[in-house]
Structure formats: C-alpha cells, structure tokens
Design a protein around this motif. Sequence first.
Motif, PDB file in Angstrom:
ATOM      1  N   UNK A  64       5.740  28.574  15.961  1.00  0.00           N
ATOM      2  CA  UNK A  64       4.814  27.468  16.197  1.00  0.00           C
ATOM      3  C   UNK A  64       5.491  26.129  15.958  1.00  0.00           C
ATOM      4  N   UNK A  65       6.327  26.073  14.938  1.00  0.00           N
ATOM      5  CA  UNK A  65       7.075  24.834  14.681  1.00  0.00           C
ATOM      6  C   UNK A  65       8.031  24.543  15.834  1.00  0.00           C
ATOM      7  N   UNK A  66       8.684  25.584  16.356  1.00  0.00           N
ATOM      8  CA  UNK A  66       9.625  25.400  17.456  1.00  0.00           C
ATOM      9  C   UNK A  66       8.919  24.882  18.709  1.00  0.00           C
ATOM     10  N   UNK A  67       7.800  25.503  19.072  1.00  0.00           N
ATOM     11  CA  UNK A  67       7.082  25.065  20.268  1.00  0.00           C
ATOM     12  C   UNK A  67       6.565  23.647  20.093  1.00  0.00           C
ATOM     13  N   UNK A  68       6.065  23.328  18.898  1.00  0.00           N
ATOM     14  CA  UNK A  68       5.583  21.977  18.635  1.00  0.00           C
ATOM     15  C   UNK A  68       6.674  20.934  18.780  1.00  0.00           C
ATOM     16  N   UNK A  69       7.892  21.273  18.387  1.00  0.00           N
ATOM     17  CA  UNK A  69       9.006  20.331  18.520  1.00  0.00           C
ATOM     18  C   UNK A  69       9.386  20.107  19.973  1.00  0.00           C
ATOM     19  N   UNK A  70       9.073  21.058  20.846  1.00  0.00           N
ATOM     20  CA  UNK A  70       9.331  20.890  22.275  1.00  0.00           C
ATOM     21  C   UNK A  70       8.184  20.177  22.974  1.00  0.00           C
ATOM     22  N   UNK A  71       6.963  20.520  22.623  1.00  0.00           N
ATOM     23  CA  UNK A  71       5.798  19.907  23.261  1.00  0.00           C
ATOM     24  C   UNK A  71       5.588  18.461  22.821  1.00  0.00           C
ATOM     25  N   UNK A  72       5.924  18.155  21.582  1.00  0.00           N
ATOM     26  CA  UNK A  72       5.659  16.813  21.052  1.00  0.00           C
ATOM     27  C   UNK A  72       6.749  16.433  20.058  1.00  0.00           C
ATOM     28  N   UNK A  73       7.971  16.164  20.525  1.00  0.00           N
ATOM     29  CA  UNK A  73       9.076  15.873  19.612  1.00  0.00           C
ATOM     30  C   UNK A  73       8.781  14.672  18.716  1.00  0.00           C
ATOM     31  N   UNK A  74       9.022  14.861  17.421  1.00  0.00           N
ATOM     32  CA  UNK A  74       8.870  13.775  16.465  1.00  0.00           C
ATOM     33  C   UNK A  74       7.447  13.436  16.100  1.00  0.00           C
ATOM     34  N   UNK A  75       6.463  14.184  16.592  1.00  0.00           N
ATOM     35  CA  UNK A  75       5.061  13.889  16.313  1.00  0.00           C
ATOM     36  C   UNK A  75       4.538  14.884  15.275  1.00  0.00           C
ATOM     37  N   UNK A  76       4.497  14.454  14.054  1.00  0.00           N
ATOM     38  CA  UNK A  76       4.148  15.330  12.945  1.00  0.00           C
ATOM     39  C   UNK A  76       2.675  15.715  12.922  1.00  0.00           C
ATOM     40  N   UNK A  81      -0.519  26.664  17.730  1.00  0.00           N
ATOM     41  CA  UNK A  81      -0.968  28.002  17.364  1.00  0.00           C
ATOM     42  C   UNK A  81      -0.514  28.974  18.445  1.00  0.00           C
ATOM     43  N   UNK A  82       0.094  30.083  18.044  1.00  0.00           N
ATOM     44  CA  UNK A  82       0.487  31.104  19.007  1.00  0.00           C
ATOM     45  C   UNK A  82      -0.568  32.206  19.041  1.00  0.00           C
ATOM     46  N   UNK A 198      -5.126  19.009  24.525  1.00  0.00           N
ATOM     47  CA  UNK A 198      -4.501  20.312  24.341  1.00  0.00           C
ATOM     48  C   UNK A 198      -3.439  20.528  25.409  1.00  0.00           C
ATOM     49  N   UNK A 199      -2.323  21.069  25.004  1.00  0.00           N
ATOM     50  CA  UNK A 199      -1.367  21.634  25.944  1.00  0.00           C
ATOM     51  C   UNK A 199      -1.393  23.139  25.725  1.00  0.00           C
ATOM     52  N   UNK A 216       1.006  33.510  24.195  1.00  0.00           N
ATOM     53  CA  UNK A 216       0.380  32.262  24.594  1.00  0.00           C
ATOM     54  C   UNK A 216       0.395  31.287  23.446  1.00  0.00           C
ATOM     55  N   UNK A 217       0.145  30.017  23.749  1.00  0.00           N
ATOM     56  CA  UNK A 217       0.066  29.037  22.664  1.00  0.00           C
ATOM     57  C   UNK A 217      -0.836  27.878  23.043  1.00  0.00           C
ATOM     58  N   UNK A 218      -1.310  27.196  22.019  1.00  0.00           N
ATOM     59  CA  UNK A 218      -2.097  25.976  22.151  1.00  0.00           C
ATOM     60  C   UNK A 218      -1.488  24.944  21.231  1.00  0.00           C
ATOM     61  N   UNK A 219      -1.226  23.763  21.755  1.00  0.00           N
ATOM     62  CA  UNK A 219      -0.748  22.645  20.936  1.00  0.00           C
ATOM     63  C   UNK A 219      -1.731  21.493  21.072  1.00  0.00           C
ATOM     64  N   UNK A 220      -2.043  20.841  19.952  1.00  0.00           N
ATOM     65  CA  UNK A 220      -2.970  19.711  19.981  1.00  0.00           C
ATOM     66  C   UNK A 220      -2.879  18.908  18.701  1.00  0.00           C
ATOM     67  N   UNK A 221      -3.377  17.696  18.752  1.00  0.00           N
ATOM     68  CA  UNK A 221      -3.284  16.845  17.559  1.00  0.00           C
ATOM     69  C   UNK A 221      -4.623  16.559  16.895  1.00  0.00           C
ATOM     70  N   UNK A 222      -5.731  16.979  17.504  1.00  0.00           N
ATOM     71  CA  UNK A 222      -7.042  16.778  16.900  1.00  0.00           C
ATOM     72  C   UNK A 222      -7.288  17.898  15.894  1.00  0.00           C
ATOM     73  N   UNK A 223      -7.309  17.555  14.618  1.00  0.00           N
ATOM     74  CA  UNK A 223      -7.409  18.557  13.569  1.00  0.00           C
ATOM     75  C   UNK A 223      -8.663  19.412  13.662  1.00  0.00           C
ATOM     76  N   UNK A 224      -9.791  18.796  13.960  1.00  0.00           N
ATOM     77  CA  UNK A 224     -11.048  19.546  14.038  1.00  0.00           C
ATOM     78  C   UNK A 224     -11.037  20.488  15.233  1.00  0.00           C
ATOM     79  N   UNK A 225     -10.551  19.999  16.361  1.00  0.00           N
ATOM     80  CA  UNK A 225     -10.503  20.845  17.564  1.00  0.00           C
ATOM     81  C   UNK A 225      -9.553  22.016  17.369  1.00  0.00           C
ATOM     82  N   UNK A 226      -8.406  21.758  16.750  1.00  0.00           N
ATOM     83  CA  UNK A 226      -7.449  22.841  16.532  1.00  0.00           C
ATOM     84  C   UNK A 226      -7.952  23.823  15.488  1.00  0.00           C
TER      85      UNK A 226
END
Length: 381
Positions: A64-76, A81-82, A198-199, A216-226
């Motif tokens: 999950x950390x790896x995919x997040x670094x590709x989908x949103x580099x530098x965005x903590x 979620x896989x 969401x991506x 499969x995976x879901x990436x997003x930055x909205x804490x409540x939605x995720x």
Amino acid sequence: MSDSGTPVGEGDGTRAVRAGLPEAVKNEPTLPGPVFAAHYHLPGDVSGPYTYGRDDNPTWTLLERAIGELEAPGQEDVETLVLASGVAAASAVLFSQVRAGDAVVLPNDGYQVLPLIRAQLEAYGVEVRTAPTANDAQLGVLDGAKLLWIETPSNPGLDTCDIRRLAEAAHARGALVAVDNTLATPLGQRPLELGADFSVASGTKQLTGHGDVLLGYVAGRDGEAMAAVRRWRKIVGAIPGPMEAWLAHRSIATLQLRVDRQCATALTVAEALRERPEVTGLRYPGLLDDPAHKVAAQQMRRYGCVVSFTLPTRARAERFLDALRLVDDATSFGGVRSTAERRGRWGGDAVPEGFIRLSVGAEDAEDLVADVLRALDESAE
C-alpha cells in the motif's frame, strides 16, 4: 518517501524500484517475505496495527505504501488500501459511499463488469445514470449525483474524458469523484493530482504485469471516505492473500521498464495497423490523430499498452487470432506477454463482432509487428 523518511527520487524508474521498501536492516532482505498470519500475538488490551488477518497485514502495508508513492508522490495525506481484485476495489468505493436514494453516474462504455455493479446498486435503491466517456458527456447527467465514476481511457473503446473538468464540475455539485486508473497506471496519469477523490485500479493488469496475481486497490486522501472503504473491505472480507501482495510489490519494481517498452511498442503496432485496408476503427490514444489524443495529452504521461481495432467480420477476427504466434488469445491486458481477443465473445461490450482488443507485451517491436501483419495476411479470405 521511504519508511525512513528519505526521498526515494523523482524519476519514475527510481520511484518504482524503491517504492514501499522498509528501512534497511543488516542481514535482512530488502523486501521482506510475505507474512502468513491469520492472527497475531496480542496479550492484554488491543493495541498496535496488526491484530487479525482480515484487518491488516505487514505485507499489505508495504504494498500500500508503494502504490501510494506512485499514485501521489510526496503526498503524505493519501491513504491506499489493497483488495482482492479490481472489481473488489471498485465495489468497495461504490457500495461504501452511496446509499438508497442516492444517484451515481457511471460510463456506459466502461469495463464489462460495470453493468453487474449497476444492477446491484439499483437493487439497493440507488439511482444509476450513464453516459459515454468521450466529450465529457457525463457532465450532462451529473446534477444531484452523490458519486461520479470515470474510466479514462475507457476499456475497451479507449475514449478519454477530461478528469480535471469533470472533477471540478462534480465537486461544485457536491459529488465525489472516482477514476478507474487501470489502463493508464500511475505512470500514465495521476487522478488524485487532477482532482479526483479516489484513484481505483485493478492491479491484476499492467501494475503487476505478469498475469499471475489478482489484486485491486483504492487510493484517496479523504480520511472519512477511505475509512468507509476500509470498513467495507473488512465487512465483505475482500482481502488479498499475503503471497499475492508480495508478488505485486516485487513486480512493481519493473513497472517503469515494462510500461515504457509496452507503450512504445503499442504505438509502433498502431502505426503499422493504420496502413492496413481491412482494419477500421483503429484506436490508440498515443496516435496524434486519434479522437482521444487531445484530452489524453493534457493529462496522461504515457498512453497505455492497449490498441483496439475492428476487422470486417467475426470469422475474420477469429482467423486472425488463430494465426497469431506471439500473441496469446486471452482476456485481461497489461502483461509482459502480448494478448488479444475478440471482445464481443463475452457479450457485455457494445462493440462490433470483429472488434479486437490487443494488449501489447514486452516482445521486440519488430517481431510483434511482423507477427500481427503476417496474421492479417493469413486470415484474409
């Protein structure tokens, strides 16, 4: 960023090779092996990240950390979620974010399973509206919707839509936006940077690239939605096995190498096909005269590995597929071995009987082009 907080590099290749790796420990592997655990040692009060195998797993965490670094580099602030498959990921977003009485906008030319998802949403009392991907047509049915689902490029037609424009319009109307990023991969486009909430993607395809993993995976930055997506994953148990997660992480290291090779060859194949009189409806977003190219060039950095075209009849298409030697007649796409299929055999896509979806692999471009052209010659009546 790596686990130690050190930047992993700005290039796609460097990022893919280093993504998600833990801090180096002497005498331990760079990428730890899969953790096979249904439960964890948990004395006393419940605490810590790992309690039960359906909730979390250290192997998932690294992936999950790896995919997040590709989908949103530098965005903590981005969470990933896989899940067990691409459809599990899509279902997790759609069914966790809407309820009876809400409206959802789907593409009417998207992935083949979307009609099944639509039927289930409607069974739960959700209104489903559809429109084509091209020309941002989903804008016309957006008013009052709770969620907009975008698929660009679309599968299998390879149309595109303007993610930023649609996201801005959806947000202005109070709707969430999810983008199916399967065909593009994070190296092709980054939906979260273009305004999506969401991506979502099938890691089964080019992300892992070897045809041996369902993911499969879901990436997003909205804490409540995720959090709602995480809760859905737990409720339905749509979790990946640790071996699948480890294989996926291992495979991501070669993502940039594979994507660049496959995209370059796909363009070469598309250019060769445009010279054939029996080929109609040729689509590849990387072609300068493709109807999708203008929008794709604004938001994509790579145009994908899928080329689609139509042969005159079903029989001609089937003879063509039978004549191929370097291309497997198989469904799915994105693997290192080229595949093709007559997409109409499944019955779920609005395509002509002779429609071919060709997924370009990592073979030499000259060999693949020669095989395709020879098969066209041999399949002629």
